[in-house]
Design a protein around this motif. Structure first.
Motif, short mmCIF file in Angstrom:
data_model
loop_
_atom_site.label_atom_id
_atom_site.label_comp_id
_atom_site.label_asym_id
_atom_site.label_seq_id
_atom_site.Cartn_x
_atom_site.Cartn_y
_atom_site.Cartn_z
N GLY A 1 0.81 -1.21 0.00
CA GLY A 1 0.00 0.00 0.00
C GLY A 1 0.85 1.26 0.00
N GLY A 2 0.19 2.42 0.00
CA GLY A 2 0.92 3.68 0.04
C GLY A 2 0.42 4.66 -1.01
N LEU A 3 1.26 5.66 -1.26
CA LEU A 3 0.88 6.68 -2.25
C LEU A 3 1.01 6.12 -3.66
CD1 LEU A 3 2.62 9.82 -0.71
CD2 LEU A 3 0.15 9.38 -0.87
N PRO A 4 0.17 6.61 -4.59
CA PRO A 4 0.30 6.15 -5.97
C PRO A 4 1.63 6.57 -6.58
CG PRO A 4 -1.34 7.91 -5.78
CD PRO A 4 -0.94 7.54 -4.39
N ASN A 5 2.18 5.73 -7.43
CA ASN A 5 3.41 6.05 -8.15
C ASN A 5 3.00 6.76 -9.45
OD1 ASN A 5 5.56 5.87 -10.00
ND2 ASN A 5 6.38 4.04 -8.99
N THR A 6 3.17 8.09 -9.45
CA THR A 6 2.64 8.86 -10.58
C THR A 6 3.40 8.56 -11.89
OG1 THR A 6 3.99 10.70 -9.85
CG2 THR A 6 1.68 10.78 -9.24
N GLU A 7 4.67 8.19 -11.76
CA GLU A 7 5.44 7.87 -12.96
C GLU A 7 4.89 6.61 -13.64
OE1 GLU A 7 8.37 7.91 -15.92
OE2 GLU A 7 7.32 9.41 -14.74
N LEU A 8 4.54 5.60 -12.82
CA LEU A 8 3.93 4.37 -13.37
C LEU A 8 2.60 4.69 -14.04
CD1 LEU A 8 4.31 1.38 -10.83
CD2 LEU A 8 5.10 1.51 -13.21
N ILE A 9 1.79 5.53 -13.38
CA ILE A 9 0.49 5.91 -13.96
C ILE A 9 0.69 6.62 -15.29
CG2 ILE A 9 -1.57 7.37 -13.65
CD1 ILE A 9 -1.41 6.79 -10.65
N ARG A 10 1.65 7.53 -15.33
CA ARG A 10 1.91 8.28 -16.55
C ARG A 10 2.28 7.34 -17.71
NH1 ARG A 10 5.55 10.31 -19.45
NH2 ARG A 10 7.21 9.28 -18.31
N MET A 11 3.14 6.36 -17.40
CA MET A 11 3.55 5.41 -18.43
C MET A 11 2.36 4.55 -18.90
SD MET A 11 7.28 4.17 -17.12
CE MET A 11 7.17 2.57 -17.94
#
Lengths: 223, 223
Positions: B123-133
């Motif tokens: 769990g934790g904060l979303p990984n925005t770099e993964l989402i962007r990709m």
């Protein structure tokens, strides 16, 4: 003419080769290094994935379309009974999706595909930490499979079925790479030696990838 | 009694809800936060995944076992013709595997599941770099879908089929999270508004996840 575009260390391709072998359907095999995205190949399957089967004058893209068609036509790779058919599909789903995502895709990508890809396309040295984690996960999957095989002769019934061919296709790729700890899973070992002895498995045991020879007893029936 | 264990933002669960809706099969819905690995749930499906359908006194685990059984029983969600059936399965495979692995799984995990999982369980904060990709990859998939829909009224033929329900289930999850750039894909938008208007879609439009309200025009038929 029946033609299969496949890649030797692709578990989905192996599943279809086993399936065609069990049905005694002769086939021309064409090796496709699918990560190269060859133009003519992308025309056949825009998703760029193997296997593709050309059969009965239809192009079947992907193991799902192929295996369900073969089942529809020959009606002998899945049991007729609703419950055992659903149990087969539960385990097929498990290996082709969960096991693939968490284990075989990672290990095959790290140990094989990365060698052949350019750096820009994700090639390079294998990530040993990723491989270590995938092998840990694989052991949990295999524990469950061992549990099933302590209770059943084949994965679902007392007859070889599509769930067995599916599991064997993933496991045989990992065995080629030397990643299965056979000594920990005696029931899986017995089950695998039964599958290995089948005529449908023969061509898979002769598979060789340039620069990556099969490890251990991969090609031996008595291992 | 027919019971479906599902998770509202699981594309496979949505696919089965749509399918049951299209067949007018009434069903009791049970929400399962599958990442919690609830004991009774693991007993039903040791892989710990949704959907599970209890139907005709059989437990069907996974969308593959469920959808093929429904097709076998009702014979009206896949066309009979071999070629268009294979084309449906090619696209189903594409969305349920390739699109899921590269797009929907990543985005749903980062934006939704991570909020509910403990830190030890990823769990934790979303990984925005993964989402962007993943959104970048999604755009490539959608370009191909737009190309198909410029040529076809539904994804395969002029009739809604299982490939459409499959694609809509993934796209509707991403739409809930506000990730579909509708203005870039006018044909997909038209196709999606046709699917959204169907009675089978109604319950999906009322889905709400605690703490994550639907974005934009998710619930509007006219969007």
């Amino acid at each position: 003419m029946t033609t299969l575009y496949h890649y030797p260390l692709c578990p989905f391709s192996r599943k279809i080769r086993l399936l065609l072998g069990e049905q005694k359907i002769g086939v021309d095999l064409i090796v496709e290094r699918y990560w190269e995205n060859r133009k003519e190949f992308i025309k056949l399957n825009p998703s760029g994935e193997v296997p593709i089967l050309i059969f009965d004058e239809v192009t079947f893209c992907g193991q799902y379309a192929i295996s369900e068609y073969i089942e529809f036509k020959y009606k002998n790779i899945l049991p007729e009974d609703t419950k055992t058919k659903a149990e087969n599909r539960r385990l097929i789903d498990w290996f082709d999706n969960k096991f693939y995502r968490e284990v075989s895709k990672i290990i095959i990508n790290e140990r094989v595909e990365k060698r052949f890809r350019s750096i820009e396309k994700g090639g390079g040295l294998p990530n040993t930490e990723l491989i270590r984690m995938a092998i840990g996960t694989m052991n949990n999957h295999l524990k469950y499979m061992e549990y099933l095989l302590e209770r059943r002769f084949w994965l679902v019934t007392n007859k070889i079925e599509l769930a067995d061919l599916t599991a064997a296709s993933h496991i045989s790729c990992l065995d080629y790479l030397g990643d299965i700890p056979w000594e920990k899973f005696p029931e899986i070992k017995l089950w695998y030696s039964r599958i290995k002895s089948r005529p449908s498995f023969r061509s898979i045991l002769t598979d060789k990838i340039v620069g990556i020879p099969p490890r251990g007893n991969y090609a031996l029936l008595d291992f």
